[in-house]
Every structure is written in C-alpha cells, then in structure tokens.
Design an enzyme around this catalytic site. Structure first.
Site, PDB file in Angstrom:
ATOM      1  N   ASP A 178       0.883  -1.200   0.089  1.00  0.00           N
ATOM      2  CA  ASP A 178      -0.006   0.000  -0.120  1.00  0.00           C
ATOM      3  C   ASP A 178       0.799   1.224  -0.279  1.00  0.00           C
ATOM      4  OD1 ASP A 178      -2.417  -1.104  -0.246  1.00  0.00           O
ATOM      5  OD2 ASP A 178      -2.797  -1.027   1.846  1.00  0.00           O
TER       6      ASP A 178
ATOM      7  N   HIS B 192      -1.796  -0.238  -5.396  1.00  0.00           N
ATOM      8  CA  HIS B 192      -2.966   0.617  -5.984  1.00  0.00           C
ATOM      9  C   HIS B 192      -2.370   1.395  -6.864  1.00  0.00           C
ATOM     10  CE1 HIS B 192      -6.067  -1.078  -3.549  1.00  0.00           C
ATOM     11  NE2 HIS B 192      -5.280  -0.859  -2.401  1.00  0.00           N
TER      12      HIS B 192
END
Length: 408
Positions: free
Chosen positions: A165, A226
């Site tokens: 992340d 992401h």
C-alpha cells in the site's frame, strides 16, 4: 472479455485488476476508481506477488493465463492481508496449488484469522531473503504501514520494490505506468491517498524512508498495490511521501463548515475574505458539497484549519461531528485552528469544536466565535478580521520557522 498482462521487465508482469466503478473504499471517496495490483515474477520458481479483491479473481487468472498457465505458479507471496489484496487468495491457492505461500509472521496470523485456512503459510521475518533460483526476493517488515502484517518485497536483480500500500493511490486508468499520466493528477491522488490512509503513520514513514536510505538499496521501479507503477523517476513519489510525512505548515487555510439557514455559511465566506486579503491561500469547503476524504486531502498541507457549525440540539451539526471524528483518527499535526458558528438559542457548537481541535493538539488562534441567528454587517466584519488574524499568525509561524516570507 480479454484481459492482458503488462510487462514491466523481461521477467516481471503486472497481472492485477482495474476497478473502474468503485466509489467508496471503507469511507474514502474513490471518484477515480482504483486498481488491485498483482505481479508475476517469471523466475525458476514462478512467483505471484499479492492477489486481488475476491470479485476480481477471474480477471487476475485471465491476465496470468496470457503469460503462463496459472497452475505453473510455484510460490505466492502476500505482502498485506487486507481483503482488497488477499480476498482472492484462498481461491487462487485452490486453482494454483502452489508449493508454498509466504507472508510476514504477522501476516500468517492475519490470513489464518481472516480465512480460517488449513493451508500452511510460511512466515517471513524482517530481512529474510527467498531464493527463486535465478532471482532473489528480500523482505522488509513495515508494521503499521498501515496494518501490523504489512511488508514489502524487493526483487534484487531487477531492482523492483513491490511496496504494497505504500506509494500507491486510488486511480483507475488504462495506463499502467506513472510516466504515462499527468503529474498533477498523480500528486493530487497521491496526496488524497496519503491524507486518508497513511497520515496517522507519518512518523513511521519517515523512519522507514531513513532505513531504506541507510540500506542503500538501488530502486529502479516502485510497484505498489494500488495505482500506477513508477518505472521512471521513482524518487518523485518518494520525495512527495517525505514532504507529506513531515507535515510542515504551508501558507494555506482550509475553512470547513456546514450550515442550516446560511448564517454559518455567511461567516465562512467573510473569514475566507479576510484570509485572502492577507495574501494567503484559502479553501472553503462546505461538508454537504465536499466528501470528508477530499477535505482531508486539502488539510494535509494546510497550515491552519478553521471549522464552523450551527448549533443543533445543543451540539454539532451531524456532518461537522462526523468530520471531526474522522480527522481525529487521522492525527494531523502542526496546525493552527479556530472555531466559529451561528446559533439560535444556546450556541454550544463553536466551543465543542474548539475543544475537539485542542484535543488533536492544534494551536488555537482565537477564542471560538459565535453569532446569534443571522450575522449582521458588524458580525461579518468581525469574521473578516478573524480571517485576517488567522492568516497573519500563520505567516508569522512560517516566517519564524523558515526565516523568510512565503506569503508575499
């Protein structure tokens, strides 16, 4: 529908999924959608790094199948147990039947508790190296960045950091690489992601960045879980993270409020005029017109936060109460603050706001200011003066820290 893998290097492919339609990510507004990135390493021991959200399992398998048979995968590595990365893991294990699945020591516990797996998962400790035959992966624990199980994987020979992340953003695009996208879009979405997910862990991020520098690890590509992949100039996103994590105040005031019969709205506008008259950037954000995650993105680099609410049932307007609760959990540091609002009978809201802001460690510039019913011209003039005061105090704070004006 055909789904294709995207090549990063001769040995590494992106095989993740694009979620074009998601608009809420556990309370964070994802107006640009997101991606769930997974990576295939074609080493002697073929390795899949991370999986995807459960509903995107077939997309992941379809992309893998454009490169190899999914059943040829030898190892699976889970860098992070959160469900947007591990949700498909049990089904992928059933399809692939890998020799081994790896996670951090804390990740082993988290995955077992999430999925009640009978499958054995091998724990990796900080600094461990996994030999894939012709390639090698090194692992660094990044506990509480942003879960206790979090770790990153570094493909030594390819100089790729699989950063889970970290260094990511919620952004769905047809392009896979950051250098294919507008830098202003990347900075905006990166800042929003940092402000709403990673801000509470800013001190840990600074320590991690210092640690990576000390290890002198050459990084040519940052591949997050992401958003786009940084194959050119990965130092850009690293420098942004360092800037955001330091939380140094800028000459910017964010005015956040909601209103019932426009009294608090008029006050907010007058305060904003005062800030602008001092030559300081101002952002006015009514909460029923702006999502709280967008408000936090603006607060990230602001030196001052001014919050207003009408008094409702001896308390705060619900949207303002929600914003304060949300902001408190994200732990912004180094902000000046002020509270204001209009009222009809008792007028508790500004005092409650001020107490909440003080509890977050913010420095109050002035006493809470409240106006009964609709503010007249004298009240609006007073609001304008309060805006000027906030701006002047902020300029003084910045000038005192930097030794030169940034607000000319």
């Amino acid at each position: 529908m055909a789904f294709n893998a995207v090549r990063l290097t001769e040995n590494v492919y992106w095989v993740g999924a694009i979620d074009w339609t998601v608009r809420d990510f556990h309370g964070y507004s994802t107006n640009q959608g997101t991606t769930y990135n997974a990576y295939l390493v074609l080493a002697d021991k073929i390795t899949l790094i991370d999986t995807v959200k459960t509903s995107f399992k077939d997309e992941l398998l379809a992309r893998i199948a454009t490169v190899i048979k999914p059943e040829d995968i030898d190892y699976i590595i889970s860098n992070h147990a959160e469900m947007d990365h591990s949700g498909a893991l049990p089904e992928i294990i059933n399809v692939v039947k890998p020799e081994k699945v790896f996670a951090s020591v804390m990740g082993v516990k988290a995955l077992k508790e999430h999925f009640h797996l009978d499958y054995e998962i091998t724990g990796l400790k900080d600094g461990d190296t996994l030999n894939l035959g012709n390639l090698n992966l090194k692992f660094l624990e990044t506990r509480m960045l942003h879960w206790p199980d979090s770790m990153v994987s570094y493909l030594i020979e390819e100089k790729i950091l699989f950063s889970q992340d970290g260094f990511g953003m919620h952004l769905a695009t047809g392009e896979r690489f950051a250098d294919e996208l507008d830098p202003s879009l990347l900075r905006q979405e990166g800042a929003k992601y940092f402000a709403n997910i990673l801000l509470p862990y800013a001190p840990l991020i600074l320590k991690l960045l210092d640690r990576i520098k000390a290890l002198n690890i050459p990084i040519e590509t940052i591949a997050p879980d992401h958003g786009p992949i940084w194959r050119k100039g990965p130092g850009t996103i690293v420098s942004w993270y360092e800037e955001w994590a330091r939380q140094e105040p800028k000459a910017k005031v964010v005015i956040v409020y909601d209103t019932m019969w426009q009294g608090t709205d008029k006050m907010a506008r007058a305060i904003a005029d005062g800030v602008a008259l001092e030559g300081v950037e101002v952002k006015v954000m009514k909460l029923r017109a702006n999502d709280r995650s967008d408000v936090m993105m603006e607060i990230l680099d602001a030196g001052a936060v001014v919050i207003g609410s009408p008094t409702l049932n001896n308390g705060l307007f619900p949207t303002v109460a929600d914003m304060l609760t949300y902001m408190k959990g994200l732990k912004p540091k180094g902000k000046l603050a002020m509270a204001f609002g209009s009222y009809g009978w008792s007028g508790e809201a500004p005092r409650i706001i001020a107490e909440e802001l003080k509890g977050m460690g913010m420095e109050m510039v002035a006493e809470p200011y409240k106006v009964k019913y609709v503010p007249d011209q004298n009240a609006l003039d007073a609001c304008q003066q309060l805006g000027r005061k906030v701006a002047r105090v902020l300029k003084g704070k910045i000038n005192g820290k930097s030794g030169q004006s940034k607000c000319s």
